[in-house]
Design a protein around this motif. Sequence first.
Motif, mmCIF file in Angstrom:
data_model
loop_
_atom_site.group_PDB
_atom_site.id
_atom_site.type_symbol
_atom_site.label_atom_id
_atom_site.label_comp_id
_atom_site.label_asym_id
_atom_site.label_seq_id
_atom_site.Cartn_x
_atom_site.Cartn_y
_atom_site.Cartn_z
ATOM 1 N N GLN A 78 -25.719 3.718 -11.246
ATOM 2 C CA GLN A 78 -24.624 4.012 -10.858
ATOM 3 C C GLN A 78 -23.711 2.489 -10.774
ATOM 4 O O GLN A 78 -23.528 2.154 -9.653
ATOM 5 C CB GLN A 78 -24.701 4.414 -9.300
ATOM 6 C CG GLN A 78 -25.328 5.481 -9.116
ATOM 7 C CD GLN A 78 -25.849 6.267 -7.862
ATOM 8 O OE1 GLN A 78 -24.858 6.638 -6.978
ATOM 9 N NE2 GLN A 78 -26.963 6.153 -7.396
ATOM 10 N N PRO A 79 -23.397 2.184 -12.010
ATOM 11 C CA PRO A 79 -22.811 0.688 -11.995
ATOM 12 C C PRO A 79 -21.417 0.569 -11.074
ATOM 13 O O PRO A 79 -21.317 -0.249 -10.415
ATOM 14 C CB PRO A 79 -22.627 0.511 -13.353
ATOM 15 C CG PRO A 79 -22.449 1.636 -14.060
ATOM 16 C CD PRO A 79 -23.391 2.501 -13.123
ATOM 17 N N GLU A 80 -20.547 1.414 -11.300
ATOM 18 C CA GLU A 80 -19.296 1.219 -10.585
ATOM 19 C C GLU A 80 -19.422 1.372 -8.951
ATOM 20 O O GLU A 80 -18.968 0.646 -8.335
ATOM 21 C CB GLU A 80 -18.453 2.326 -10.939
ATOM 22 C CG GLU A 80 -18.022 2.206 -12.356
ATOM 23 C CD GLU A 80 -17.256 0.929 -12.711
ATOM 24 O OE1 GLU A 80 -16.649 0.435 -11.934
ATOM 25 O OE2 GLU A 80 -17.478 0.197 -13.761
ATOM 26 N N LYS A 81 -20.380 2.137 -8.495
ATOM 27 C CA LYS A 81 -20.703 2.420 -7.088
ATOM 28 C C LYS A 81 -21.380 0.850 -6.815
ATOM 29 O O LYS A 81 -21.084 0.593 -5.504
ATOM 30 C CB LYS A 81 -21.642 3.432 -6.808
ATOM 31 C CG LYS A 81 -20.883 4.685 -6.591
ATOM 32 C CD LYS A 81 -21.889 5.936 -5.939
ATOM 33 C CE LYS A 81 -21.009 7.141 -5.877
ATOM 34 N NZ LYS A 81 -21.746 8.034 -5.312
ATOM 35 N N TYR A 82 -22.263 0.534 -7.363
ATOM 36 C CA TYR A 82 -22.900 -0.663 -7.214
ATOM 37 C C TYR A 82 -22.169 -1.924 -7.010
ATOM 38 O O TYR A 82 -22.030 -2.710 -6.163
ATOM 39 C CB TYR A 82 -23.988 -1.118 -8.265
ATOM 40 C CG TYR A 82 -24.506 -2.301 -8.406
ATOM 41 C CD1 TYR A 82 -25.528 -2.767 -7.324
ATOM 42 C CD2 TYR A 82 -24.130 -3.299 -9.116
ATOM 43 C CE1 TYR A 82 -26.195 -4.218 -7.275
ATOM 44 C CE2 TYR A 82 -24.793 -4.614 -9.311
ATOM 45 C CZ TYR A 82 -25.437 -5.133 -8.343
ATOM 46 O OH TYR A 82 -26.118 -6.245 -8.357
ATOM 47 N N LYS A 83 -21.065 -1.918 -7.919
ATOM 48 C CA LYS A 83 -19.986 -3.055 -8.178
ATOM 49 C C LYS A 83 -19.143 -3.104 -6.962
ATOM 50 O O LYS A 83 -18.903 -3.911 -6.050
ATOM 51 C CB LYS A 83 -19.295 -2.814 -9.351
ATOM 52 C CG LYS A 83 -18.291 -3.787 -9.474
ATOM 53 C CD LYS A 83 -17.373 -3.639 -10.584
ATOM 54 C CE LYS A 83 -17.996 -3.493 -12.185
ATOM 55 N NZ LYS A 83 -17.106 -3.275 -13.125
ATOM 56 N N LYS A 84 -18.871 -1.817 -6.566
ATOM 57 C CA LYS A 84 -17.736 -1.722 -5.180
ATOM 58 C C LYS A 84 -18.564 -2.035 -3.940
ATOM 59 O O LYS A 84 -18.313 -2.397 -3.205
ATOM 60 C CB LYS A 84 -17.330 -0.362 -5.020
ATOM 61 C CG LYS A 84 -16.441 -0.075 -3.882
ATOM 62 C CD LYS A 84 -15.891 1.310 -3.827
ATOM 63 C CE LYS A 84 -14.723 1.591 -2.741
ATOM 64 N NZ LYS A 84 -15.366 0.820 -1.062
ATOM 65 N N PHE A 85 -19.829 -1.471 -3.882
ATOM 66 C CA PHE A 85 -20.772 -2.036 -2.871
ATOM 67 C C PHE A 85 -20.990 -3.575 -2.675
ATOM 68 O O PHE A 85 -20.787 -3.857 -1.718
ATOM 69 C CB PHE A 85 -22.011 -1.053 -2.835
ATOM 70 C CG PHE A 85 -23.088 -1.416 -1.555
ATOM 71 C CD1 PHE A 85 -22.804 -0.653 -0.666
ATOM 72 C CD2 PHE A 85 -24.089 -2.471 -1.660
ATOM 73 C CE1 PHE A 85 -23.767 -0.812 0.363
ATOM 74 C CE2 PHE A 85 -24.828 -2.670 -0.570
ATOM 75 C CZ PHE A 85 -24.766 -1.780 0.679
ATOM 76 N N SER A 86 -21.224 -4.124 -3.756
ATOM 77 C CA SER A 86 -21.406 -5.637 -3.690
ATOM 78 C C SER A 86 -20.173 -6.377 -3.348
ATOM 79 O O SER A 86 -20.182 -7.199 -2.650
ATOM 80 C CB SER A 86 -21.939 -5.866 -5.043
ATOM 81 O OG SER A 86 -23.143 -5.258 -5.665
#
Length: 392
Positions: free
Chosen positions: A182-190
Amino acid sequence: MATAGVEFTAKNPIDRKGIEPTQVKSIKLLTALDNGSKNDGTGKGVQPGMLYGNTYSFKVSAYTNGNPNDLKKIKWKYKYHSLSKDKWIEKTSSKTGDTYSLHLNEKDMCGRTIHVMAYINDFENEGYLKTWFHNRFRWFDRMMFEKELEQRTDNRHPEVINQKGTSLCGMAAIFYLFAKEQPEKYKKFSKDLFRTGEATSNSYTAKPSSDILNKKINTMGFPMNTGNMAIVDFVTLASTRNTKNPKYKGGNEEFNAINWPPFMVELCEKLLGYGSVKSKGVYNPVKPLLTSTSDMKNKIEDINKQFNDGYKLILMIDADLIQDQWDIKALDLHWVNLESVIKWDYVPGVFGSKRDEVMFKVYSWGSNTQYLSKPISWSHFVMNYNGYIKMK
């Protein structure tokens, strides 16, 4: 130190007949600022800025044509560009006068430049001051953070996630799956965590304590006492562990960093959002003294069935399982992500086996290509394997 005022320069001159009306020419910040990262990519530069939760006082420092007769005519407002809303947010204060206090309790303002204005009749062209508002992780370089984040997502290398000199292997296993699947969710979370100090994904919210948010850096610009852990890994791994256990302060404290199975299951469900999550035999504090090839066969068949059925598997092992040396005394519990089926090439013999080679791939310690470096025996595997968490 205080930031110098920006002097008024009229863009649209007011039609002045007779006596010119007075205007606010400049304002100054009375409250001292605090240092934080300069965000210049070096990891070492510092700059002054505001901090979340603090109150800052401003005062008019000069007028264009003498002091106004009534200070209540002086109005104040501030604005900033919101990243979450992708628009400018502008707020006018109900307070008037030649002084103004701004309490910074809006997390969306973190990591932005705050524009403060004092004016009598022309807010666009009167007293104006711009001041930097630090990210919540104020000591970490944003440019370094974003470069690391890009490597894990846009460049498709989630395997570089590494707990380094900490015991956050469970968090690394979780965030490896997060970045990979889930790269986009991971990116936003980070990004949300780095800038605002709080982030939510699915039904889980990470909200680290000040021990994590105020972590200092070493001479290389990395979090201290972590073995040069990447900034993005510290922000995500340490923040998530600290949220559950505030006793973990973000360093190499071994016991408080341990990721126990129930918490791992919780993160798989709430943070990663998997609907089917189950664990099986994930914790065995005592290594078995005896085992059998039939036990090995059953374990491998079970693991491979889950893998082939589409489950993501996080294994709890003794670290000896993927290291060249195998000791039977030390207990080094470790989480890894299974990346392939387990292959067991075994031919029994009269005295021992004629051939005995177990081989598989896992993600661990910032790499999914290094392990295993060579095949291991079935007894090596079964005596250092504890169980798994499966999810899909």
